[in-house]
Design a protein around this motif. Structure first.
Motif, mmCIF file in Angstrom:
data_model
loop_
_atom_site.group_PDB
_atom_site.id
_atom_site.type_symbol
_atom_site.label_atom_id
_atom_site.label_comp_id
_atom_site.label_asym_id
_atom_site.label_seq_id
_atom_site.Cartn_x
_atom_site.Cartn_y
_atom_site.Cartn_z
ATOM 1 N N UNK A 200 -24.533 7.787 56.870
ATOM 2 C CA UNK A 200 -23.108 8.101 56.819
ATOM 3 C C UNK A 200 -22.387 7.469 58.014
ATOM 4 N N UNK A 201 -23.069 7.439 59.178
ATOM 5 C CA UNK A 201 -22.475 6.776 60.346
ATOM 6 C C UNK A 201 -22.396 5.264 60.146
ATOM 7 N N UNK A 202 -23.414 4.708 59.495
ATOM 8 C CA UNK A 202 -23.443 3.258 59.268
ATOM 9 C C UNK A 202 -22.385 2.828 58.256
ATOM 10 N N UNK A 203 -22.213 3.637 57.201
ATOM 11 C CA UNK A 203 -21.370 3.199 56.082
ATOM 12 C C UNK A 203 -19.890 3.474 56.266
ATOM 13 N N UNK A 204 -19.504 4.276 57.264
ATOM 14 C CA UNK A 204 -18.067 4.556 57.426
ATOM 15 C C UNK A 204 -17.289 3.318 57.867
ATOM 16 N N UNK A 205 -17.982 2.319 58.397
ATOM 17 C CA UNK A 205 -17.288 1.124 58.867
ATOM 18 C C UNK A 205 -16.668 0.310 57.728
ATOM 19 N N UNK A 206 -17.340 0.320 56.574
ATOM 20 C CA UNK A 206 -16.984 -0.588 55.489
ATOM 21 C C UNK A 206 -15.524 -0.604 55.075
ATOM 22 N N UNK A 207 -14.898 0.561 54.802
ATOM 23 C CA UNK A 207 -13.542 0.539 54.247
ATOM 24 C C UNK A 207 -12.447 0.077 55.200
ATOM 25 N N UNK A 208 -12.619 0.271 56.510
ATOM 26 C CA UNK A 208 -11.484 0.007 57.399
ATOM 27 C C UNK A 208 -11.791 -0.865 58.609
ATOM 28 N N UNK A 209 -13.064 -0.952 59.047
ATOM 29 C CA UNK A 209 -13.325 -1.702 60.270
ATOM 30 C C UNK A 209 -12.998 -3.198 60.150
ATOM 31 N N UNK A 210 -13.344 -3.881 59.029
ATOM 32 C CA UNK A 210 -12.996 -5.311 58.952
ATOM 33 C C UNK A 210 -11.506 -5.589 59.160
ATOM 34 N N UNK B 258 -5.533 1.111 48.081
ATOM 35 C CA UNK B 258 -5.394 1.586 49.466
ATOM 36 C C UNK B 258 -6.759 1.838 50.094
ATOM 37 N N UNK B 259 -6.810 1.893 51.419
ATOM 38 C CA UNK B 259 -8.089 2.014 52.134
ATOM 39 C C UNK B 259 -8.866 3.258 51.721
ATOM 40 N N UNK B 260 -8.156 4.357 51.450
ATOM 41 C CA UNK B 260 -8.835 5.583 51.058
ATOM 42 C C UNK B 260 -9.582 5.460 49.750
ATOM 43 N N UNK B 261 -9.102 4.608 48.843
ATOM 44 C CA UNK B 261 -9.751 4.432 47.545
ATOM 45 C C UNK B 261 -10.832 3.357 47.563
ATOM 46 N N UNK B 262 -10.789 2.488 48.565
ATOM 47 C CA UNK B 262 -11.805 1.444 48.663
ATOM 48 C C UNK B 262 -13.185 2.074 48.799
ATOM 49 N N UNK B 263 -13.269 3.157 49.587
ATOM 50 C CA UNK B 263 -14.547 3.827 49.771
ATOM 51 C C UNK B 263 -15.129 4.351 48.471
ATOM 52 N N UNK C 284 -20.039 8.376 53.199
ATOM 53 C CA UNK C 284 -19.539 7.621 54.346
ATOM 54 C C UNK C 284 -18.240 6.871 54.091
ATOM 55 N N UNK C 285 -18.215 5.949 53.109
ATOM 56 C CA UNK C 285 -16.986 5.175 52.870
ATOM 57 C C UNK C 285 -15.763 6.018 52.499
ATOM 58 N N UNK C 286 -15.856 6.946 51.513
ATOM 59 C CA UNK C 286 -14.641 7.719 51.202
ATOM 60 C C UNK C 286 -14.235 8.657 52.337
ATOM 61 N N UNK C 287 -15.231 9.264 53.022
ATOM 62 C CA UNK C 287 -14.910 10.152 54.130
ATOM 63 C C UNK C 287 -14.309 9.363 55.292
ATOM 64 N N UNK C 288 -14.913 8.209 55.583
ATOM 65 C CA UNK C 288 -14.376 7.356 56.643
ATOM 66 C C UNK C 288 -12.974 6.872 56.314
ATOM 67 N N UNK C 289 -12.778 6.444 55.066
ATOM 68 C CA UNK C 289 -11.455 5.982 54.646
ATOM 69 C C UNK C 289 -10.411 7.084 54.711
ATOM 70 N N UNK C 290 -10.798 8.309 54.293
ATOM 71 C CA UNK C 290 -9.863 9.437 54.318
ATOM 72 C C UNK C 290 -9.491 9.824 55.751
ATOM 73 N N UNK C 291 -10.516 9.954 56.616
ATOM 74 C CA UNK C 291 -10.255 10.337 58.007
ATOM 75 C C UNK C 291 -9.445 9.268 58.737
ATOM 76 N N UNK C 292 -9.742 8.010 58.428
ATOM 77 C CA UNK C 292 -8.992 6.911 59.058
ATOM 78 C C UNK C 292 -7.533 6.931 58.612
ATOM 79 N N UNK C 293 -7.325 7.125 57.315
ATOM 80 C CA UNK C 293 -5.961 7.123 56.781
ATOM 81 C C UNK C 293 -5.170 8.339 57.268
#
Length: 436
Positions: free
Chosen positions: A50-60, A270-275, A182-191
């Motif tokens: 989950x820590x590894x995959x949160x980068x995908x939606x928003x870090x790039x 949107x970034x939240x849906x990319x995850x 990871x991706x949807x949670x990361x995208x949601x928290x980031x957004x």
């Protein structure tokens, strides 16, 4: 194959009834140590992924704002894997000297601290300073991740010698959950809260799990052996399996720096849906892994067929993921998600049988049983996976920048095809010998 080799971890006992051992007899006889081992390993599988995959939606996209090109973003993703590759070989070789439990807990602690540090990088000035610290923090995270995963593979194989593939496949559910959430949670928290919150939240969760695992994880000791990585990797069959691990990891790693950018530009999500798009791959992989692990343990002669057919399916899926321009097919969101589902299943077909096959080959060639060998095998597996995870994002970021996602994904599928051709030839030779 002999019965010991079929089990993949050194035991000649087979289940006496028709119920799969890992799900029937084993589930009724699980010791306290085995239950705690599974709980501890499930926690590292879930938290690390989950820590590894949160980068995908928003870090790039964040890195691009800080002055990093697509190629540099790919290198930042790949840096994690390169350090992972180097440290896996070292830590796997010295597992019995360091201690499996200490390596597991210490790796988890480092990973949690560094995840929090990664959340502070948005405060760093754009340009070389930001890029340099990204590389440094990712390298530190890789060392912690490698220590925990190398130890966990070895501990599992020690605790479940009769059905390692089944247990590994079952625990991949937690790996998949980490990749799914990871991706949807990361995208949601980031957004919702910005760049820092996803990393700080998940880093704290990992740190909370450290004292829990210190209490519940059993301690496994072993006498160091004289076997070495070189003796293991120079076995022809192991070398081929290493190529398989490398190619699968390269294909999966390719998606990290490229897929979110493609989805944002192509489908305007949107970034939240990319995850959520990442769910297709992660769900199919995690749900199919237990069944594939059970097949690998109970019908070991199917392992080679799973490796070959999984590689072919992976190569085909990457060719149509874009899809390749030569197909003249317009990319659509439903088709993209469907192909990701098939990729998740095909990766499981090839990845799950590899660990018991390497163990089988090692036993066939006179390696001593014990935690020392398990450390070598888990270190080798993680090293080859990491090497592919470095090559995939690095080459993928470059190809995506120069050729576009459609051609880049088609070329990336060549990694899987590259490993299938020699594997298929060896499979035919084995079948010919069995018929004589």
């Amino acid at each position: 194959m002999g019965s010991r080799a079929a089990d993949g971890a050194g035991s000649e006992q087979a289940p006496e009834d028709g119920v799969p051992e890992a799900l029937g007899e084993e589930s009724r006889r699980l010791t306290r140590e085995q239950l705690f081992t599974m709980a501890a390993t499930a926690s590292i599988n879930f938290s690390s992924m989950i820590c590894y995959s949160i980068l995908g939606p928003f870090f790039p996209s964040e890195a691009e704002k800080k002055g990093a090109s697509n190629t540099v973003v790919g290198l930042i993703f790949g840096c994690f894997a390169l350090v992972n590759f180097l440290t896996s070989l070292i830590l796997g070789n010295y597992l019995t000297h360091i201690g499996a439990k200490f390596m597991f807990v210490a790796g988890m602690f480092v990973s949690g601290c560094v995840t929090i540090l990664f959340g502070m990088l948005d405060k760093v000035p754009s340009g070389p300073m930001f890029i340099g610290l990204c590389f440094l923090v990712r390298a530190m995270d890789a060392i912690g991740f490698t220590a925990a995963m190398t130890a966990s593979f070895s501990i599992l194989a020690k605790a479940f010698p009769n059905n390692i593939a089944t247990v590994l496949g079952s625990l991949e559910i937690f790996t998949g959950l980490g990749l799914v959430l990871g991706p949807p949670l990361g995208g949601f928290l980031y957004q919702s809260f910005g760049y820092e919150v996803p990393f700080i939240t998940l880093g704290c969760v990992v740190l909370v799990l450290v004292p829990v695992n210190m209490c519940i994880l059993p301690k496994y000791d072993s006498i160091p052996s004289k076997d070495s990585f070189w003796k293991l990797i120079l076995l022809p069959k192991v070398l081929l399996l290493c190529l398989t691990i490398f190619s699968l990891s390269a294909c999966l790693g390719f998606l990290d720096p490229t897929m979110s950018l493609f989805i944002l530009k192509k489908f305007k999500l949107p970034a939240g849906y990319v995850g959520l798009v990442f769910l297709g791959l992660a769900l199919s992989y995690s749900l199919s892994s237990p069944l594939l692990g059970l097949l690998s343990d109970k019908l070991p002669y199917l392992r080679k067929w799973l490796l070959v057919s999984g590689g072919l399916m992976t190569a085909l899926c990457f060719f149509i993921l874009g899809p390749a321009p030569v197909l003249h097919i317009e990319s659509q969101l439903w088709m993209f998600v469907l192909v990701l589902v098939l990729i998740g299943f095909s990766l499981g077909m090839s990845a799950i049988p590899v660990f018991p096959e390497i163990l089988h080959c090692a036993y066939e060639n006179g390696f001593e049983e014990g935690l020392s060998l398990l450390g070598l095998v888990s270190g080798l597996f993680n090293a080859m996976w990491s090497l592919g995870a470095f090559a995939g994002p690095t080459l993928g970021g470059f190809l995506n920048e120069k050729l576009g996602f459609e051609w880049a994904s088609a070329i990336q599928g060549g990694w899987a095809l590259l490993s299938v051709i020699p594997a298929y030839r060896i499979l035919l030779l084995i079948m010919k010998k069995e018929l004589i």
